[in-house]
Each structure stands twice: as structure tokens, then as C-alpha cells.
Design an enzyme around this catalytic site. Structure first.
Site, PDB file in Angstrom:
ATOM      1  N   GLY A  55      41.445  40.554  47.064  1.00 23.56           N
ATOM      2  CA  GLY A  55      40.966  39.265  46.732  1.00 23.56           C
ATOM      3  C   GLY A  55      41.592  40.364  45.541  1.00 23.56           C
ATOM      4  O   GLY A  55      42.816  40.979  45.140  1.00 23.56           O
ATOM      5  N   GLN A  60      45.187  39.799  37.102  1.00 24.70           N
ATOM      6  CA  GLN A  60      46.060  40.649  38.253  1.00 24.70           C
ATOM      7  C   GLN A  60      47.852  39.249  38.078  1.00 24.70           C
ATOM      8  O   GLN A  60      49.118  40.769  38.300  1.00 24.70           O
ATOM      9  CB  GLN A  60      45.625  41.008  39.793  1.00 24.70           C
ATOM     10  CG  GLN A  60      44.967  41.914  39.313  1.00 24.70           C
ATOM     11  CD  GLN A  60      43.858  42.440  40.726  1.00 24.70           C
ATOM     12  OE1 GLN A  60      43.397  41.125  40.936  1.00 24.70           O
ATOM     13  NE2 GLN A  60      44.731  43.299  40.917  1.00 24.70           N
ATOM     14  N   CYS A 108      43.014  49.110  44.325  1.00 26.76           N
ATOM     15  CA  CYS A 108      43.524  48.171  43.376  1.00 26.76           C
ATOM     16  C   CYS A 108      44.735  48.225  43.274  1.00 26.76           C
ATOM     17  O   CYS A 108      45.036  49.023  43.578  1.00 26.76           O
ATOM     18  CB  CYS A 108      42.536  48.430  42.238  1.00 26.76           C
ATOM     19  SG  CYS A 108      43.185  46.580  41.130  1.00 26.76           S
ATOM     20  N   LEU A 109      44.980  46.222  43.587  1.00 25.85           N
ATOM     21  CA  LEU A 109      47.028  46.036  43.854  1.00 25.85           C
ATOM     22  C   LEU A 109      46.997  47.155  42.974  1.00 25.85           C
ATOM     23  O   LEU A 109      47.856  46.505  42.371  1.00 25.85           O
ATOM     24  CB  LEU A 109      46.445  44.979  44.732  1.00 25.85           C
ATOM     25  CG  LEU A 109      46.716  44.596  45.359  1.00 25.85           C
ATOM     26  CD1 LEU A 109      46.501  42.976  45.116  1.00 25.85           C
ATOM     27  CD2 LEU A 109      46.737  45.184  46.474  1.00 25.85           C
ATOM     28  N   HIS A 150      33.789  43.173  42.348  1.00 26.99           N
ATOM     29  CA  HIS A 150      35.352  43.863  41.650  1.00 26.99           C
ATOM     30  C   HIS A 150      36.370  42.597  40.841  1.00 26.99           C
ATOM     31  O   HIS A 150      36.934  43.341  39.878  1.00 26.99           O
ATOM     32  CB  HIS A 150      36.134  44.276  42.467  1.00 26.99           C
ATOM     33  CG  HIS A 150      37.727  45.003  42.580  1.00 26.99           C
ATOM     34  ND1 HIS A 150      37.795  46.497  42.411  1.00 26.99           N
ATOM     35  CD2 HIS A 150      38.972  44.129  42.612  1.00 26.99           C
ATOM     36  CE1 HIS A 150      38.981  46.796  42.283  1.00 26.99           C
ATOM     37  NE2 HIS A 150      40.167  44.940  42.458  1.00 26.99           N
ATOM     38  N   GLU A 151      36.271  41.814  41.269  1.00 27.00           N
ATOM     39  CA  GLU A 151      37.127  40.225  41.065  1.00 27.00           C
ATOM     40  C   GLU A 151      36.520  40.036  39.498  1.00 27.00           C
ATOM     41  O   GLU A 151      37.104  39.992  38.700  1.00 27.00           O
ATOM     42  CB  GLU A 151      37.364  39.608  42.346  1.00 27.00           C
ATOM     43  CG  GLU A 151      37.797  39.793  43.278  1.00 27.00           C
ATOM     44  CD  GLU A 151      39.580  40.805  42.947  1.00 27.00           C
ATOM     45  OE1 GLU A 151      40.961  40.361  41.770  1.00 27.00           O
ATOM     46  OE2 GLU A 151      39.672  41.542  44.235  1.00 27.00           O
ATOM     47  N   HIS A 154      37.328  42.174  37.043  1.00 27.30           N
ATOM     48  CA  HIS A 154      39.249  42.087  37.090  1.00 27.30           C
ATOM     49  C   HIS A 154      39.025  41.157  35.342  1.00 27.30           C
ATOM     50  O   HIS A 154      39.278  41.454  34.435  1.00 27.30           O
ATOM     51  CB  HIS A 154      39.662  41.654  37.846  1.00 27.30           C
ATOM     52  CG  HIS A 154      40.635  43.020  37.900  1.00 27.30           C
ATOM     53  ND1 HIS A 154      40.967  43.256  37.462  1.00 27.30           N
ATOM     54  CD2 HIS A 154      40.356  43.355  39.122  1.00 27.30           C
ATOM     55  CE1 HIS A 154      42.202  44.990  38.980  1.00 27.30           C
ATOM     56  NE2 HIS A 154      41.441  44.426  39.685  1.00 27.30           N
TER      57      HIS A 154
END
Length: 185
Positions: A55, A60, A108-109, A150-151, A154
Site C-alpha cells: 500500500g 509517501q 511501513c515503507l 494504515h494508508e 498516512h
């Protein structure tokens, strides 16, 4: 919502924790539904894939816009693939014998490397719009529901480590920084 040619975009660098204020504040709602938005979504899919993620939120990759993409399996192992513009998250009640929440590892990226256990709702839905501004929704369970939560976090300016106790957050950020200390605190 699936997007034909979704991996035809250009991969952009991932913004890491503390390196850009756009990651730490609520993103702006999308108001322009044009070719630029389509290119953004294509670039987001490409960026997510290049970074081996499941995702990705627009902030990000440094873009202040309420958009995310997802390519993640649900509790039954079925892939949930799509995107949502201006998503609104709803945590749903469990169905049948589903648990209300699930405690499992999350990463997380934008905090490359470490994972930590975090409780999330087992079932969730996001409602928003597609590239033409038409209503869409994604409902998911398990890991895909975790990804939706999660997204949207963000897009609200919250990185998963922000939900952890301070000592654990600091340890994970130090681990992500590595020996060279490349990740800003």
C-alpha cells in the site's frame, strides 16, 4: 477500484519518517480530477511495486493529496487491488466468528526495515471517489483491512510508529536509521 495499466507509472522515491513535513500532517482533499491525478495514481502503483510494498499513500512520495493505492491480500488470501481518492475510513463490526481486532506485525515503507505489533480492526471499509469523481468503496478483512487503516492514517498525518509507545517508536526509528543514521528522527 482497479486501474488499467496501473503499473505503467514512474517509480518515485519514498519519503522517510521525519524527512518531509507532508508525511506528518493531514493531506489536502483532491479537487482536480484530471490527467495529473491519473499520472499520480499510476506513479503511486509503480512506486509501491518498486519498493516491494502492499500500500502507498500520496504523501509517501511527497504529494499532499488524499489518495492511496493498495495491492494486498485479505483474510481469505484474495488480492485487494485498487485506489481511492479522498477516502473516509469506517471500522466495521465483525461478521460471524471474525475477531473485532487483530494484533499482528506492521511495517511501513517510510520507516524502512523494522516491524512492530499493532492492534487494528479486523474488518474495515473506505469510501471515496475514483479518478472521475464517482463514488467507490473498498471493504476488506485481515491484512487488507490493516492496509486500509494504515494508508488512511498516512493521509491524516500519522505514521504507524506514532501509534506505538515512545520508547518502542524511538528504538524502531533508530533501527530504520541504521549505523549511518540516514533516517531523520
Amino acid at each position: 477500484m482497479r486501474l488499467p495499466g496501473r503499473y505503467d507509472g514512474v517509480a518515485r522515491p519514498i519519503v522517510t519518517y521525519g524527512s518531509n513535513p507532508v508525511l506528518h500532517r493531514p493531506c489536502a482533499p483532491v479537487t482536480e480530477f484530471d490527467r495529473g491525478l491519473r499520472h499520480l495514481v499510476l506513479d503511486m502503483f509503480a512506486s509501491m511495486t518498486a519498493a516491494d510494498g502492499v500500500g502507498l499513500a500520496a504523501n509517501q512520495i511527497g504529494v499532499d493529496a488524499r489518495v492511496f493505492v493498495i495491492d494486498c491480500p485479505d483474510a481469505d488470501g484474495e488480492d485487494v487491488i485498487g485506489y481511492v481518492v479522498n477516502p473516509v475510513l469506517t471500522v466495521l463490526d465483525p461478521v460471524g466468528d471474525e475477531p473485532p481486532v487483530e494484533l499482528t506485525e506492521e511495517g511501513c515503507l517510510s520507516v524502512p526495515g523494522p516491524y512492530a505489533e499493532l492492534e487494528r480492526a479486523f474488518r474495515a471499509r473506505v469510501d471515496g471517489v475514483d479518478l472521475q469523481g464517482e463514488p467507490i468503496a473498498i471493504e476488506a478483512t485481515g491484512m487488507a483491512a490493516r492496509c486500509l487503516q494504515h494508508e488512511v492514517d498516512h493521509l491524516d498525518g500519522t505514521v504507524y510508529v506514532d501509534r506505538l509507545p515512545a520508547d518502542l517508536r524511538e528504538r524502531l526509528l533508530a533501527e530504520a536509521a541504521g549505523p549511518e543514521g540516514d533516517l531523520p528522527a
